[in-house]
Design a protein around this motif. Sequence first.
Motif, PDB file in Angstrom:
ATOM      1  N   ALA A 223      -3.969  64.004  28.989  1.00 37.84           N
ATOM      2  CA  ALA A 223      -3.108  63.022  29.639  1.00 37.84           C
ATOM      3  C   ALA A 223      -2.545  63.629  30.918  1.00 37.84           C
ATOM      4  CB  ALA A 223      -1.973  62.615  28.703  1.00 37.84           C
ATOM      5  N   SER A 224      -2.262  62.769  31.875  1.00 35.47           N
ATOM      6  CA  SER A 224      -1.802  63.224  33.190  1.00 35.47           C
ATOM      7  C   SER A 224      -0.294  63.028  33.305  1.00 35.47           C
ATOM      8  CB  SER A 224      -2.535  62.435  34.285  1.00 35.47           C
ATOM      9  OG  SER A 224      -2.102  62.822  35.554  1.00 35.47           O
ATOM     10  N   TRP A 225       0.465  64.016  32.811  1.00 38.89           N
ATOM     11  CA  TRP A 225       1.918  63.921  32.861  1.00 38.89           C
ATOM     12  C   TRP A 225       2.395  64.289  34.268  1.00 38.89           C
ATOM     13  CZ3 TRP A 225       3.236  61.430  28.719  1.00 38.89           C
ATOM     14  CH2 TRP A 225       2.547  61.632  27.516  1.00 38.89           C
ATOM     15  N   ARG A 226       2.979  63.342  34.988  1.00 40.30           N
ATOM     16  CA  ARG A 226       3.384  63.573  36.380  1.00 40.30           C
ATOM     17  C   ARG A 226       4.894  63.706  36.539  1.00 40.30           C
ATOM     18  NH1 ARG A 226      -0.805  61.310  39.582  1.00 40.30           N
ATOM     19  NH2 ARG A 226      -2.770  61.982  38.598  1.00 40.30           N
ATOM     20  N   ILE A 227       5.633  63.064  35.647  1.00 45.74           N
ATOM     21  CA  ILE A 227       7.104  63.069  35.746  1.00 45.74           C
ATOM     22  C   ILE A 227       7.674  63.463  34.393  1.00 45.74           C
ATOM     23  CG2 ILE A 227       9.181  61.694  36.240  1.00 45.74           C
ATOM     24  CD1 ILE A 227       7.353  59.759  37.818  1.00 45.74           C
ATOM     25  N   GLU A 228       8.687  64.324  34.387  1.00 52.62           N
ATOM     26  CA  GLU A 228       9.361  64.694  33.142  1.00 52.62           C
ATOM     27  C   GLU A 228      10.830  64.325  33.241  1.00 52.62           C
ATOM     28  OE1 GLU A 228       8.678  68.493  30.844  1.00 52.62           O
ATOM     29  OE2 GLU A 228      10.749  68.843  31.493  1.00 52.62           O
ATOM     30  N   VAL A 229      11.330  63.625  32.232  1.00 50.30           N
ATOM     31  CA  VAL A 229      12.744  63.245  32.171  1.00 50.30           C
ATOM     32  C   VAL A 229      13.333  63.780  30.863  1.00 50.30           C
ATOM     33  CG1 VAL A 229      12.398  61.180  33.583  1.00 50.30           C
ATOM     34  CG2 VAL A 229      12.231  61.011  31.093  1.00 50.30           C
ATOM     35  N   ARG A 230      14.637  63.589  30.690  1.00 46.25           N
ATOM     36  CA  ARG A 230      15.310  64.078  29.485  1.00 46.25           C
ATOM     37  C   ARG A 230      15.673  62.953  28.517  1.00 46.25           C
ATOM     38  NH1 ARG A 230      13.383  67.941  31.026  1.00 46.25           N
ATOM     39  NH2 ARG A 230      14.193  70.055  31.237  1.00 46.25           N
ATOM     40  N   HIS A 231      15.734  61.721  28.991  1.00 43.74           N
ATOM     41  CA  HIS A 231      16.202  60.614  28.149  1.00 43.74           C
ATOM     42  C   HIS A 231      15.190  59.470  28.161  1.00 43.74           C
ATOM     43  CE1 HIS A 231      20.093  62.540  27.680  1.00 43.74           C
ATOM     44  NE2 HIS A 231      20.108  62.729  28.985  1.00 43.74           N
ATOM     45  N   LEU A 232      15.007  58.847  27.010  1.00 46.08           N
ATOM     46  CA  LEU A 232      14.060  57.747  26.901  1.00 46.08           C
ATOM     47  C   LEU A 232      14.444  56.582  27.798  1.00 46.08           C
ATOM     48  CD1 LEU A 232      13.214  57.572  23.082  1.00 46.08           C
ATOM     49  CD2 LEU A 232      12.230  58.980  24.864  1.00 46.08           C
ATOM     50  N   SER A 233      15.752  56.317  27.917  1.00 41.69           N
ATOM     51  CA  SER A 233      16.187  55.197  28.760  1.00 41.69           C
ATOM     52  C   SER A 233      15.766  55.407  30.212  1.00 41.69           C
ATOM     53  CB  SER A 233      17.706  55.022  28.667  1.00 41.69           C
ATOM     54  OG  SER A 233      18.366  56.219  29.037  1.00 41.69           O
ATOM     55  N   THR A 234      15.768  56.661  30.664  1.00 43.92           N
ATOM     56  CA  THR A 234      15.321  56.957  32.024  1.00 43.92           C
ATOM     57  C   THR A 234      13.827  56.698  32.146  1.00 43.92           C
ATOM     58  OG1 THR A 234      16.992  58.693  32.116  1.00 43.92           O
ATOM     59  CG2 THR A 234      15.322  58.701  33.846  1.00 43.92           C
ATOM     60  N   ALA A 235      13.058  57.097  31.145  1.00 41.27           N
ATOM     61  CA  ALA A 235      11.615  56.862  31.174  1.00 41.27           C
ATOM     62  C   ALA A 235      11.309  55.377  31.271  1.00 41.27           C
ATOM     63  CB  ALA A 235      10.963  57.462  29.926  1.00 41.27           C
ATOM     64  N   VAL A 236      12.005  54.561  30.490  1.00 43.30           N
ATOM     65  CA  VAL A 236      11.779  53.111  30.521  1.00 43.30           C
ATOM     66  C   VAL A 236      12.138  52.546  31.889  1.00 43.30           C
ATOM     67  CG1 VAL A 236      12.467  50.900  29.531  1.00 43.30           C
ATOM     68  CG2 VAL A 236      12.080  52.856  28.035  1.00 43.30           C
TER      69      VAL A 236
END
Length: 322
Positions: A223-236
């Motif tokens: 998989a091509s992970w380009r962005i990493e965040v800490r919270h699921l709400s931010t990902a959404v």
Amino acid sequence: MHAMHHRAMYLDLPGLDAFIAVADLGSFHRAATRLGISQPALTRRLQRLEQIVGQKLLVRRAQPVRLTPAGAALLPEAQAAIGRLRDAMRRAGDLSRGHDIAVGCLPTLAVRYLAGALARHRQGWQGGEVAVFDLSATEIRAMLEQNRLDFALAAIGSEPWEIECIPLAEEPFFLVCPRGHRLAGRDAVSWDELGREPLVSIGPLSENRRIIEAGLAQTRVEASWRIEVRHLSTAVALVAAGAGLTALPESALAGAAAAGVVAVPLRRPALTRTIGLMRRRDRVLTGAAQDLMDDILRTFGRTRRDRSTVGSPDGDAPAAAC
């Protein structure tokens, strides 16, 4: 006196109480009256405290009694420390009466699984406080191991023996994409179709990330992970804004979180996480904590004695077990 610095430092609570009383009232007589002891007894307490500290704390001949520089430095810290100890004793008393509760809960589970039980709990138990630690699975696991939680709702991983786990539900992972995306209308999407898509990953403390990485490693899908965040709400939110796609468990998409995004079932591999209730085996629960825990178990048709594991619904990914 200074030789005392080289000996063990004793925590002299009666001496500190006497010191604070004299500093507050400016008088040995009034301080002794407040503490309910004789003035000679008060003087002995203060002399012992000064011996332990190794410095004079009070200018005794002044009217009112004044603090030395060492006393002025000690007073605010002593007042704060004694205040914290009194609060701790008060909370311990509340716990013994069965009201205060500490619960760990993944943020994605709080609304869906915890809210109703908390609402019912407030009707049956007046007073007291429920502290909800809405943290990552890793942080919740650490708090359980430190015996700081009555119980927790989280994704079950590889828990040590002292943590009892009761599996409650299996949650499938979905691909989360913006409305209008080329994959948004699909019945299902396989992981190998995402090779060129920019994906948003959750930080290293997330149990979800561990499950995804383990599942992909088994099937050798990249998989091509380009962005990493800490919270699921931010990902959404990033997905809704068009910054990338992500994979999340079902409960992460409940309510307002799903606005602006579409969830599509993921296949090959179809990943799941096991939601469970966890607690230390040696923790004695208060009546209130026991009732809240039992209420949550009842909503899943479970009891404390039901510790059977839950199998994965499609067999693609084994359910995590304790």
